[in-house]
Design a protein around this motif. Structure first.
Motif, PDB file in Angstrom:
ATOM      1  N   ALA A 104      -6.268  14.435  20.627  1.00 24.91           N
ATOM      2  CA  ALA A 104      -7.119  13.321  21.047  1.00 24.91           C
ATOM      3  C   ALA A 104      -6.538  12.000  20.581  1.00 24.91           C
ATOM      4  CB  ALA A 104      -8.536  13.516  20.502  1.00 24.91           C
ATOM      5  N   TRP A 105      -6.139  11.930  19.324  1.00 22.43           N
ATOM      6  CA  TRP A 105      -5.564  10.684  18.824  1.00 22.43           C
ATOM      7  C   TRP A 105      -4.230  10.370  19.502  1.00 22.43           C
ATOM      8  CZ3 TRP A 105      -7.689   6.820  16.450  1.00 22.43           C
ATOM      9  CH2 TRP A 105      -8.855   7.028  15.724  1.00 22.43           C
ATOM     10  N   THR A 106      -3.442  11.386  19.804  1.00 21.79           N
ATOM     11  CA  THR A 106      -2.174  11.174  20.493  1.00 21.79           C
ATOM     12  C   THR A 106      -2.404  10.631  21.891  1.00 21.79           C
ATOM     13  OG1 THR A 106      -1.211  12.975  19.218  1.00 21.79           O
ATOM     14  CG2 THR A 106      -0.024  12.273  21.190  1.00 21.79           C
ATOM     15  N   SER A 107      -3.348  11.203  22.609  1.00 21.41           N
ATOM     16  CA  SER A 107      -3.620  10.710  23.968  1.00 21.41           C
ATOM     17  C   SER A 107      -4.235   9.309  23.935  1.00 21.41           C
ATOM     18  CB  SER A 107      -4.519  11.679  24.730  1.00 21.41           C
ATOM     19  OG  SER A 107      -5.790  11.730  24.136  1.00 21.41           O
ATOM     20  N   ALA A 114      -1.295   7.015  23.354  1.00 21.56           N
ATOM     21  CA  ALA A 114      -0.499   6.900  24.584  1.00 21.56           C
ATOM     22  C   ALA A 114      -1.202   5.998  25.589  1.00 21.56           C
ATOM     23  CB  ALA A 114      -0.256   8.282  25.180  1.00 21.56           C
ATOM     24  N   GLY A 115      -2.516   6.138  25.719  1.00 24.00           N
ATOM     25  CA  GLY A 115      -3.269   5.272  26.632  1.00 24.00           C
ATOM     26  C   GLY A 115      -3.246   3.824  26.193  1.00 24.00           C
ATOM     27  N   ALA A 116      -3.344   3.571  24.884  1.00 22.60           N
ATOM     28  CA  ALA A 116      -3.291   2.194  24.384  1.00 22.60           C
ATOM     29  C   ALA A 116      -1.910   1.587  24.598  1.00 22.60           C
ATOM     30  CB  ALA A 116      -3.656   2.169  22.908  1.00 22.60           C
ATOM     31  N   ALA A 117      -0.864   2.370  24.344  1.00 21.87           N
ATOM     32  CA  ALA A 117       0.494   1.866  24.579  1.00 21.87           C
ATOM     33  C   ALA A 117       0.726   1.582  26.054  1.00 21.87           C
ATOM     34  CB  ALA A 117       1.518   2.881  24.065  1.00 21.87           C
ATOM     35  N   PHE A 166      -0.853   9.589  34.785  1.00 20.73           N
ATOM     36  CA  PHE A 166      -2.115   9.218  34.153  1.00 20.73           C
ATOM     37  C   PHE A 166      -2.165   7.721  33.888  1.00 20.73           C
ATOM     38  CE2 PHE A 166      -1.778  13.667  32.437  1.00 20.73           C
ATOM     39  CZ  PHE A 166      -2.824  14.182  33.187  1.00 20.73           C
ATOM     40  N   ALA A 167      -3.278   7.117  34.225  1.00 21.77           N
ATOM     41  CA  ALA A 167      -3.532   5.712  33.916  1.00 21.77           C
ATOM     42  C   ALA A 167      -4.141   5.632  32.509  1.00 21.77           C
ATOM     43  CB  ALA A 167      -4.490   5.130  34.949  1.00 21.77           C
ATOM     44  N   PRO A 168      -4.226   4.430  31.942  1.00 24.35           N
ATOM     45  CA  PRO A 168      -4.820   4.307  30.600  1.00 24.35           C
ATOM     46  C   PRO A 168      -6.258   4.831  30.531  1.00 24.35           C
ATOM     47  CG  PRO A 168      -3.656   2.300  31.152  1.00 24.35           C
ATOM     48  CD  PRO A 168      -3.642   3.162  32.369  1.00 24.35           C
ATOM     49  N   LEU A 169      -7.047   4.634  31.568  1.00 20.51           N
ATOM     50  CA  LEU A 169      -8.411   5.144  31.567  1.00 20.51           C
ATOM     51  C   LEU A 169      -8.440   6.672  31.573  1.00 20.51           C
ATOM     52  CD1 LEU A 169     -11.392   4.422  31.616  1.00 20.51           C
ATOM     53  CD2 LEU A 169     -11.284   4.463  34.108  1.00 20.51           C
ATOM     54  N   ASP A 170      -7.463   7.283  32.227  1.00 21.24           N
ATOM     55  CA  ASP A 170      -7.368   8.749  32.213  1.00 21.24           C
ATOM     56  C   ASP A 170      -7.115   9.273  30.797  1.00 21.24           C
ATOM     57  OD1 ASP A 170      -7.714   8.753  34.960  1.00 21.24           O
ATOM     58  OD2 ASP A 170      -5.553   8.763  35.371  1.00 21.24           O
ATOM     59  N   PHE A 171      -6.246   8.584  30.064  1.00 21.41           N
ATOM     60  CA  PHE A 171      -5.988   8.989  28.682  1.00 21.41           C
ATOM     61  C   PHE A 171      -7.239   8.835  27.816  1.00 21.41           C
ATOM     62  CE2 PHE A 171      -1.451   8.377  29.755  1.00 21.41           C
ATOM     63  CZ  PHE A 171      -0.970   9.579  29.274  1.00 21.41           C
TER      64      PHE A 171
END
Length: 113
Positions: free
Chosen positions: A14-17, A20-23, A40-45
């Motif tokens: 969860a923290w990794t995804s 990745a979404g924040a980056a 995957f878009a940031p919202l998907d992450f």
């Protein structure tokens, strides 16, 4: 099967995804383009993160409820009582053996009155 490593793995994923979404969101803001990572878009992450944390929370809650089941608690108390009682009693096997066999040498037998 131990449940704690599975919960830890879910939280790590969860923290990794989330990272990745924040980056990816930061890259999209800096370069003013809409990029994706593995489709995957940031919202998907963010949604993947939410689902993984809900699964981890569900496993924690289920484990806690199972551990605090009244029948399980009663069985633990009964086992603890039996162990404490067995610690207080003299050893049953030593009481059945003759005194010489317990000590290794012959000694006069003591009468407990």
């Amino acid at each position: 099967m131990p449940i704690l490593p599975i919960i830890d793995l879910l939280i790590l994923l969860a923290w990794t995804s989330l990272a990745a979404g924040a980056a990816l969101k930061l890259v999209n803001i800096v370069f003013s383009r809409f990029w994706t990572l593995l489709g995957f878009a940031p919202l998907d992450f963010f949604m993947i993160t939410a689902v993984l944390l809900v699964f981890a929370l569900t496993l924690v809650a289920r484990t806690w409820v199972k551990a605090n089941d009244p029948a399980v608690l009663a069985a633990r108390r009964a086992d603890a009582t039996r162990e404490a009682y067995a610690d207080l009693r003299p050893d049953a096997t030593a009481a059945k053996q003759p005194h010489a066999a317990r000590t290794g040498v012959w000694q006069p037998r003591q009468l407990g009155l």
